[in-house]
Design a protein around this motif. Structure first.
Motif, PDB file in Angstrom:
ATOM      1  N   ILE A  23      -7.358 -23.218  76.620  1.00 31.36           N
ATOM      2  CA  ILE A  23      -8.380 -23.699  75.679  1.00 31.36           C
ATOM      3  C   ILE A  23      -8.490 -22.812  74.419  1.00 31.36           C
ATOM      4  N   ILE A  26      -6.212 -20.437  69.138  1.00 30.78           N
ATOM      5  CA  ILE A  26      -5.156 -19.608  68.532  1.00 30.78           C
ATOM      6  C   ILE A  26      -3.915 -19.638  69.419  1.00 30.78           C
ATOM      7  N   PRO A  37      -6.486 -15.216  75.476  1.00 30.65           N
ATOM      8  CA  PRO A  37      -7.474 -14.218  75.887  1.00 30.65           C
ATOM      9  C   PRO A  37      -6.998 -13.345  77.036  1.00 30.65           C
ATOM     10  N   GLY A  66     -13.192 -15.343  67.916  1.00 31.69           N
ATOM     11  CA  GLY A  66     -14.547 -15.170  68.454  1.00 31.69           C
ATOM     12  C   GLY A  66     -15.241 -16.492  68.724  1.00 31.69           C
ATOM     13  N   VAL A  81     -14.825 -12.156  74.123  1.00 26.95           N
ATOM     14  CA  VAL A  81     -15.335 -11.914  72.768  1.00 26.95           C
ATOM     15  C   VAL A  81     -16.007 -10.545  72.714  1.00 26.95           C
TER      16      VAL A  81
HETATM   17  S1  SF4 Z   1     -12.839 -16.378  71.564  1.00 27.99           S
HETATM   18 FE1  SF4 Z   1     -10.802 -15.676  70.905  1.00 27.99          FE
HETATM   19  S2  SF4 Z   1      -9.588 -15.542  72.778  1.00 27.99           S
HETATM   20 FE2  SF4 Z   1     -11.403 -16.767  73.256  1.00 27.99          FE
HETATM   21  S3  SF4 Z   1     -10.758 -18.889  72.976  1.00 27.99           S
HETATM   22 FE3  SF4 Z   1     -11.665 -18.227  71.019  1.00 27.99          FE
HETATM   23  S4  SF4 Z   1      -9.959 -17.444  69.774  1.00 27.99           S
HETATM   24 FE4  SF4 Z   1      -9.232 -17.579  71.916  1.00 27.99          FE
END
Ligand code: SF4
Ligand code: SF4
Length: 361
Positions: A23, A26, A37, A66, A81
């Motif tokens: 999910i 990025i 992550p 984030g 995060v």
């Molecule tokens: S907070 Fe960062 S690591 Fe988590 S899903 Fe969003 S972009 Fe990806």
């Protein structure tokens, strides 16, 4: 690396599993395992065990938007995060920020925005001047609307004018601290910027935040950092919904079919999902695309497009596909940053509108 016990616990307890792997906007855009992550947690864990140097993971640390999709999906309750932001703060303290991040931090400290801009477009500047008189309500535009999408900032002002709202817009609007918080987390510099902004905001009864990133920062992060706020902080979307409900904002539904891109700051962080929908339904016919409300997929932002533009384009294109794959061709946004990101990637295949576009049409 110095980390709080809480962040260390989250890094070491993360099972580096697949539960949040699919999910991450990025990770999905780059297709690289390192962007996910779980890989980020693994990298930080290796630094904590002195197996690799902090410098080796810093680009990866700044790939995270984030957006909180992983936090939302982690059924064991770990928070990528939170630990990513701690690493950013620690890297700032250890002088290990990548050069492109250092430059943006310097810009934030010098000019109040990561882009280092000091001039806004003439149209917006004139509209701001017309609202220089002090009223009870302050419309807080935010740096993206002022410096990167001034036409949208201008329209945000026009919508409130149309509804007969008396409000102030500041020519020298302070930075909310949202960008510094993204870049270097809970450092002294970030808190000082937030305190200075809160001092200005506390001079008003109500502050309406046009940018969801500012709304989330002020309504949530300020409290976490001990920044005191005496004014009533409201999102632009909830303010508009109230104007529609009261009849102050005259709605004419032209039957245009649209879908809505939920900004994660509203739908996940502030748990606000219905207000924008209420406004849209007054002006258009709302359909729902894939992954909405708390499950929303982030569609990119202006700040990250300054250092990973190709990834931001892919992120936005993937989100557009969520709409077009179910036959939808108009996406309404409530985040100025997502508006810019989607617009840049739309290439005429889909119409990107802000709430203001829809209302002023
Ligand atoms: S907070 Fe960062 S690591 Fe988590 S899903 Fe969003 S972009 Fe990806
Ligand atoms: S944050 Fe949670 S869901 Fe994601 S890899 Fe770690 S344990 Fe798995």
């Amino acid at each position: 690396m110095m980390m709080s016990e809480k962040a260390k616990q989250h890094v070491e307890s993360c099972r580096f599993c697949w539960m949040c792997h699919h999910i991450c906007p990025i990770g999905n855009a780059t297709g690289h395992e390192r962007s996910t992550p779980r890989a980020r947690a693994l990298g930080i864990s290796l630094v904590n065990r002195d197996a690799i140097e902090l410098d080796e993971i810093m680009d990866n640390i700044y790939e995270c938007a984030g957006c909180g999709a992983c936090v939302h999906d982690c059924i064991t309750g770990w928070d990528p995060v939170m630990f990513t932001k701690e690493v950013r703060a620690q890297a700032a303290l250890e002088d290990k920020l990548p050069a492109y991040i250092n430059a943006m931090v310097d810009n934030c400290l010098d000019t109040g925005n990561a882009y280092g801009k000091t001039a806004i477009c003439d149209r917006l500047a004139m509209a701001i001047t017309e609202h220089s008189k002090t009223a009870d309500t302050l419309l807080f535009l935010g740096v993206d609307a002022r410096y990167e999408a001034c036409e949208q900032g201008y329209k945000a002002i026009k919508v409130l004018e149309n509804a007969g709202v008396k409000f102030t817009v500041l020519a020298d609007e302070p930075a909310s601290g949202a960008q510094l918080d993204f870049l270097i987390g809970a450092t002294e510099e970030t808190k000082e910027q937030m305190q200075a902004a809160a001092k200005v905001m506390n001079g008003y009864k109500t502050v309406v935040f046009y940018d969801p990133a500012d709304a989330k920062t002020v309504k949530q992060t300020y409290g976490e950092y001990g920044i005191e706020l005496d004014c009533k902080a409201v999102t632009y979307t909830s303010f508009l919904a109230e104007l529609v409900r009261s009849g102050a904002l005259q709605a004419k539904n032209k039957g245009k079919t649209v879908v809505f891109q939920d900004p994660f700051q509203l739908s996940r962080d502030l748990e606000e999902t219905e207000e924008a929908r209420e406004v849209i339904k007054a002006f258009a016919e709302l359909h729902e695309m894939l992954l909405v409300k708390g499950e929303t997929v982030w569609a990119g932002n202006v700040l990250m497009s300054k250092y990973i533009p190709d990834v931001m384009k892919l992120v936005a294109e993937r989100r557009i596909l969520n709409a077009t794959s179910i036959g939808e061709s108009v996406i309404v946004t409530a985040s100025v940053s997502e508006y810019v990101s989607l617009k840049n990637a739309s290439e005429g295949k889909v119409e990107i509108l802000s709430l203001e576009d829809l209302i002023l049409d």
